[in-house]
Design an enzyme around this catalytic site. Structure first.
Site, mmCIF file in Angstrom:
data_model
loop_
_atom_site.group_PDB
_atom_site.id
_atom_site.type_symbol
_atom_site.label_atom_id
_atom_site.label_comp_id
_atom_site.label_asym_id
_atom_site.label_seq_id
_atom_site.Cartn_x
_atom_site.Cartn_y
_atom_site.Cartn_z
ATOM 1 N N LYS A 46 11.940 -40.848 71.645
ATOM 2 C CA LYS A 46 11.609 -40.339 70.302
ATOM 3 C C LYS A 46 10.488 -39.315 70.322
ATOM 4 C CE LYS A 46 13.889 -43.537 67.378
ATOM 5 N NZ LYS A 46 13.847 -44.835 66.762
ATOM 6 N N ARG A 50 16.219 -51.023 71.912
ATOM 7 C CA ARG A 50 17.355 -50.119 71.691
ATOM 8 C C ARG A 50 17.084 -48.827 72.466
ATOM 9 N NH1 ARG A 50 18.705 -45.932 68.495
ATOM 10 N NH2 ARG A 50 20.860 -45.846 67.784
HETATM 11 N N1 HH2 Z 1 16.591 -45.396 65.887
HETATM 12 C C1 HH2 Z 1 17.620 -44.534 65.706
HETATM 13 C C2 HH2 Z 1 18.854 -45.004 65.223
HETATM 14 N N2 HH2 Z 1 19.041 -46.313 64.943
HETATM 15 N N3 HH2 Z 1 18.204 -48.517 64.860
HETATM 16 C C3 HH2 Z 1 17.202 -49.384 65.008
HETATM 17 N N4 HH2 Z 1 17.361 -50.677 64.718
HETATM 18 N N5 HH2 Z 1 15.957 -48.975 65.459
HETATM 19 C C4 HH2 Z 1 15.707 -47.668 65.767
HETATM 20 O O1 HH2 Z 1 14.569 -47.351 66.153
HETATM 21 C C5 HH2 Z 1 16.758 -46.726 65.599
HETATM 22 C C6 HH2 Z 1 18.021 -47.194 65.133
HETATM 23 C C7 HH2 Z 1 17.446 -43.094 66.025
HETATM 24 O O2 HH2 Z 1 17.742 -42.831 67.354
HETATM 25 P P1 HH2 Z 1 19.120 -42.247 67.929
HETATM 26 O O3 HH2 Z 1 20.272 -43.106 67.567
HETATM 27 O O4 HH2 Z 1 18.943 -42.029 69.372
HETATM 28 O O5 HH2 Z 1 19.262 -40.826 67.258
HETATM 29 P P2 HH2 Z 1 20.107 -40.326 66.024
HETATM 30 O O6 HH2 Z 1 19.663 -41.072 64.820
HETATM 31 O O7 HH2 Z 1 19.782 -38.849 65.949
HETATM 32 O O8 HH2 Z 1 21.554 -40.589 66.300
#
Ligand code: HH2
Length: 288
Positions: A205, A239
């Protein structure tokens, strides 16, 4: 918890998984590397991301979940704010709903989770991905995040979701700037003390990018260190994009903690699970 984003625009891995077989290959590799859960998402929630229509989100996630559930024994969570997506994902073989809105986006989500007996990750966020950057204002960050998470827990309870189904997540980077994300990680024992299993998602992040001045794909070490320290502070589900590196980091953290006189990491009171390879036990806890 291995991240499988089937989106064109996720901040780190957007567009990487183009077909069901790409997802299966990545999911199998994550399982071999020690993942205990696979988290499938069809809507990017990065700051400023546009909302994805229901039909498009369904088109992205349902075939992938069906294929993963057929091929792999691992539990699957669906990363969605929409009850309509969660319902079809649960029918397709998911067992856990990961709601980044913490039940604030869709009032049908809590009753759905109660009805289906699914596990539920309640994440803290303010506003929506489109406007959350402007909502990162707190008088007392940790107390306010805990208070708002407990409001979501009450919403879950009122709908009939048992406490045993619930996992809490402080929402690293969601309506939090760099120092707020760091403070929440540092103060995790206060969240763990509520007695619910704690999940964290620091993976690649922007707080790491700002600290290290590196692009997302080069934030793996920073992500793994964050998870190890979060584990020591009571988090039990991580995650991540980089499962293998995280499993290594958590294995070392566990070994060091076990070698101490008490064997208990700070903040572990009431949280019984132990490290990256005990995914099925973690999920038993999530999905009871
Ligand atoms: N972060 C993201 C998405 N879902 N769910 C939980 N429970 N906790 C988190 O910190 C979290 C999440 C964002 O990360 P990512 O899926 O890698 O990116 P994007 O939202 O751009 O798909």
């Amino acid at each position: 918890m291995g991240i499988l984003n089937v989106t064109p625009d996720s901040f780190s891995d957007g567009g990487e998984l183009q077909s069901v077989s790409d997802v299966l290959r990545r999911g199998e590799a994550m399982a071999r590397a020690g993942a205990g859960i696979l988290d499938v998402g069809g809507e990017s929630t990065r700051p400023g991301a546009p909302a994805v229509p229901l039909e498009e989100e369904l088109r992205r996630v349902v075939p992938v979940i069906e294929a993963l559930a057929r091929k792999l024994a691992l539990p699957i969570s669906v990363d969605t704010r929409k009850a309509g997506v969660a319902r079809r994902a649960l029918e397709a073989g998911a067992g856990v709903v990961n709601d980044v809105s913490g039940l604030t986006f869709d009032r049908e989500m809590a009753p759905l989770v109660a009805r289906t007996g699914a596990g539920l990750v309640i994440m803290h966020m303010r506003g929506t991905p489109a406007d959350m950057r402007t909502r990162a204002r707190y008088q007392d960050l940790v107390a306010e995040v805990i208070r708002e998470l407990l409001q979501s827990v009450e919403r879950a309870r009122a709908a009939g979701v048992p406490d045993e189904a619930v996992v809490l997540d402080p929402g690293i980077g969601f309506a939090k700037n760099r120092s707020q994300s760091l403070e929440l990680l540092a103060e995790l024992p206060r969240l763990a003390a509520l007695g619910f299993p704690v999940l964290v998602g620091p993976s690649r992040k922007s707080f790491l990018g700002e600290l290290l001045d590196l692009p997302p794909e080069e934030r793996v070490v920073g992500s793994a260190v964050s998870c190890a320290l979060a584990w020591e502070r009571g988090a039990r589900i991580f995650r991540v994009h980089d499962v293998e590196e995280t499993v290594q980091a958590l294995s070392v953290a566990r070994a060091i903690t076990k070698a101490s006189a008490s064997g208990d990491p700070p903040g572990s009171a009431g949280v019984v699970h132990s490290g990256a390879r005990s995914g099925s036990r973690m999920v038993e806890d999530i999905s009871q």
